[in-house]
Scaffold this motif. Structure first.
Motif, PDB file in Angstrom:
ATOM      1  N   GLU A 146      10.519  11.116 -36.791  1.00  0.00           N
ATOM      2  CA  GLU A 146      11.944  10.878 -36.575  1.00  0.00           C
ATOM      3  C   GLU A 146      12.369   9.529 -37.171  1.00  0.00           C
ATOM      4  N   ASP A 147      11.584   8.500 -36.926  1.00  0.00           N
ATOM      5  CA  ASP A 147      11.892   7.161 -37.441  1.00  0.00           C
ATOM      6  C   ASP A 147      11.835   7.135 -38.970  1.00  0.00           C
ATOM      7  N   LEU A 148      10.845   7.799 -39.555  1.00  0.00           N
ATOM      8  CA  LEU A 148      10.745   7.849 -41.014  1.00  0.00           C
ATOM      9  C   LEU A 148      11.940   8.594 -41.620  1.00  0.00           C
ATOM     10  N   MET A 149      12.322   9.722 -41.018  1.00  0.00           N
ATOM     11  CA  MET A 149      13.461  10.480 -41.532  1.00  0.00           C
ATOM     12  C   MET A 149      14.761   9.697 -41.410  1.00  0.00           C
ATOM     13  N   ASN A 150      14.933   8.970 -40.304  1.00  0.00           N
ATOM     14  CA  ASN A 150      16.135   8.155 -40.114  1.00  0.00           C
ATOM     15  C   ASN A 150      16.238   7.032 -41.147  1.00  0.00           C
ATOM     16  N   ASN A 151      15.098   6.676 -41.744  1.00  0.00           N
ATOM     17  CA  ASN A 151      15.086   5.638 -42.768  1.00  0.00           C
ATOM     18  C   ASN A 151      14.931   6.231 -44.175  1.00  0.00           C
ATOM     19  N   ASP A 152      15.247   7.510 -44.308  1.00  0.00           N
ATOM     20  CA  ASP A 152      15.274   8.220 -45.594  1.00  0.00           C
ATOM     21  C   ASP A 152      13.924   8.331 -46.299  1.00  0.00           C
ATOM     22  N   TYR A 153      12.849   8.461 -45.536  1.00  0.00           N
ATOM     23  CA  TYR A 153      11.541   8.740 -46.135  1.00  0.00           C
ATOM     24  C   TYR A 153      11.284  10.231 -46.043  1.00  0.00           C
ATOM     25  N   ARG A 154      10.816  10.809 -47.153  1.00  0.00           N
ATOM     26  CA  ARG A 154      10.448  12.215 -47.190  1.00  0.00           C
ATOM     27  C   ARG A 154       8.947  12.303 -46.958  1.00  0.00           C
ATOM     28  N   MET A 155       8.516  13.341 -46.266  1.00  0.00           N
ATOM     29  CA  MET A 155       7.090  13.466 -45.973  1.00  0.00           C
ATOM     30  C   MET A 155       6.678  14.919 -45.878  1.00  0.00           C
ATOM     31  N   THR A 156       5.393  15.133 -46.027  1.00  0.00           N
ATOM     32  CA  THR A 156       4.785  16.431 -45.791  1.00  0.00           C
ATOM     33  C   THR A 156       3.737  16.238 -44.720  1.00  0.00           C
ATOM     34  N   LYS A 157       3.744  17.104 -43.701  1.00  0.00           N
ATOM     35  CA  LYS A 157       2.789  17.001 -42.596  1.00  0.00           C
ATOM     36  C   LYS A 157       1.697  18.047 -42.762  1.00  0.00           C
ATOM     37  N   LEU A 158       0.457  17.593 -42.633  1.00  0.00           N
ATOM     38  CA  LEU A 158      -0.699  18.484 -42.650  1.00  0.00           C
ATOM     39  C   LEU A 158      -1.397  18.378 -41.305  1.00  0.00           C
ATOM     40  N   ALA A 159      -1.685  19.498 -40.662  1.00  0.00           N
ATOM     41  CA  ALA A 159      -2.438  19.474 -39.409  1.00  0.00           C
ATOM     42  C   ALA A 159      -3.889  19.145 -39.732  1.00  0.00           C
ATOM     43  N   SER A 160      -4.485  18.274 -38.938  1.00  0.00           N
ATOM     44  CA  SER A 160      -5.884  17.910 -39.138  1.00  0.00           C
ATOM     45  C   SER A 160      -6.532  17.678 -37.783  1.00  0.00           C
ATOM     46  N   THR A 161      -7.842  17.502 -37.779  1.00  0.00           N
ATOM     47  CA  THR A 161      -8.581  17.301 -36.537  1.00  0.00           C
ATOM     48  C   THR A 161      -9.479  16.096 -36.679  1.00  0.00           C
ATOM     49  N   GLY A 162      -9.489  15.250 -35.634  1.00  0.00           N
ATOM     50  CA  GLY A 162     -10.344  14.065 -35.640  1.00  0.00           C
ATOM     51  C   GLY A 162     -11.801  14.442 -35.474  1.00  0.00           C
ATOM     52  N   GLY A 163     -12.678  13.619 -35.987  1.00  0.00           N
ATOM     53  CA  GLY A 163     -14.107  13.904 -35.932  1.00  0.00           C
ATOM     54  C   GLY A 163     -14.761  13.539 -34.623  1.00  0.00           C
ATOM     55  N   PHE A 164     -14.453  12.356 -34.066  1.00  0.00           N
ATOM     56  CA  PHE A 164     -15.163  11.872 -32.889  1.00  0.00           C
ATOM     57  C   PHE A 164     -14.800  12.649 -31.631  1.00  0.00           C
ATOM     58  N   LEU A 165     -13.516  12.733 -31.328  1.00  0.00           N
ATOM     59  CA  LEU A 165     -13.074  13.412 -30.106  1.00  0.00           C
ATOM     60  C   LEU A 165     -12.637  14.849 -30.353  1.00  0.00           C
ATOM     61  N   LYS A 166     -12.650  15.269 -31.597  1.00  0.00           N
ATOM     62  CA  LYS A 166     -12.189  16.605 -31.971  1.00  0.00           C
ATOM     63  C   LYS A 166     -10.755  16.834 -31.502  1.00  0.00           C
ATOM     64  N   SER A 167      -9.971  15.770 -31.439  1.00  0.00           N
ATOM     65  CA  SER A 167      -8.595  15.878 -30.961  1.00  0.00           C
ATOM     66  C   SER A 167      -7.652  16.127 -32.125  1.00  0.00           C
ATOM     67  N   GLY A 168      -6.490  16.676 -31.793  1.00  0.00           N
ATOM     68  CA  GLY A 168      -5.510  16.984 -32.820  1.00  0.00           C
ATOM     69  C   GLY A 168      -4.872  15.733 -33.385  1.00  0.00           C
ATOM     70  N   ASN A 169      -4.748  15.718 -34.670  1.00  0.00           N
ATOM     71  CA  ASN A 169      -3.976  14.672 -35.323  1.00  0.00           C
ATOM     72  C   ASN A 169      -3.293  15.285 -36.526  1.00  0.00           C
ATOM     73  N   SER A 170      -2.465  14.506 -37.160  1.00  0.00           N
ATOM     74  CA  SER A 170      -1.737  15.000 -38.322  1.00  0.00           C
ATOM     75  C   SER A 170      -1.854  13.999 -39.451  1.00  0.00           C
ATOM     76  N   THR A 171      -1.823  14.506 -40.661  1.00  0.00           N
ATOM     77  CA  THR A 171      -1.858  13.667 -41.847  1.00  0.00           C
ATOM     78  C   THR A 171      -0.499  13.787 -42.519  1.00  0.00           C
ATOM     79  N   LEU A 172       0.154  12.649 -42.701  1.00  0.00           N
ATOM     80  CA  LEU A 172       1.453  12.618 -43.376  1.00  0.00           C
ATOM     81  C   LEU A 172       1.262  12.135 -44.803  1.00  0.00           C
ATOM     82  N   LEU A 173       1.852  12.845 -45.741  1.00  0.00           N
ATOM     83  CA  LEU A 173       1.879  12.438 -47.140  1.00  0.00           C
ATOM     84  C   LEU A 173       3.297  11.954 -47.407  1.00  0.00           C
ATOM     85  N   ILE A 174       3.423  10.663 -47.759  1.00  0.00           N
ATOM     86  CA  ILE A 174       4.740  10.051 -47.904  1.00  0.00           C
ATOM     87  C   ILE A 174       4.829   9.413 -49.285  1.00  0.00           C
TER      88      ILE A 174
END
Length: 108
Positions: free
Chosen positions: A18-46
């Protein structure tokens, strides 16, 4: 032109996007998974103009703070199948950021 690759926890993602979009940054979000905790995270390409890299990094830093969390890690206490979980304090959150030079940018 730079490509900022930001790996962030899903917990921090909504406000960051939301903050990036409000400041006119375009991005692509990729779903990814962390290695240590196997928790959900996302990778943004900006894609960012060279002059705006510091501003973009500041937005990422403001939205992705590291924090302590308790997790239940499994520990082998005896030979065989006996496992006893014990709590462990870990640092989560924050962001891992890579900045890559872009040779050419084409948008159709």
């Amino acid at each position: 032109m730079k490509l900022i690759i930001a790996i962030v926890q899903d917990q921090d993602l909504h406000l960051l996007q939301e903050d990036l979009m409000n400041n006119d940054y375009r991005m692509t979000k990729l779903a990814s998974t962390g290695g240590f905790l196997k928790s959900g995270n996302s990778t943004l390409l900006i894609g960012v103009d060279d002059r705006k890299v510091d501003e973009c990094l500041k937005i990422i830093e403001e939205n992705c703070k590291s924090r302590e969390a308790t997790t239940s890690m499994m520990s082998v206490t005896m030979p065989g199948d006996a496992y006893i979980p014990y709590p462990m304090e870990i640092i989560v959150g924050g962001a891992t950021v890579f900045i890559v030079d872009i040779e050419e940018y084409i948008r159709y």
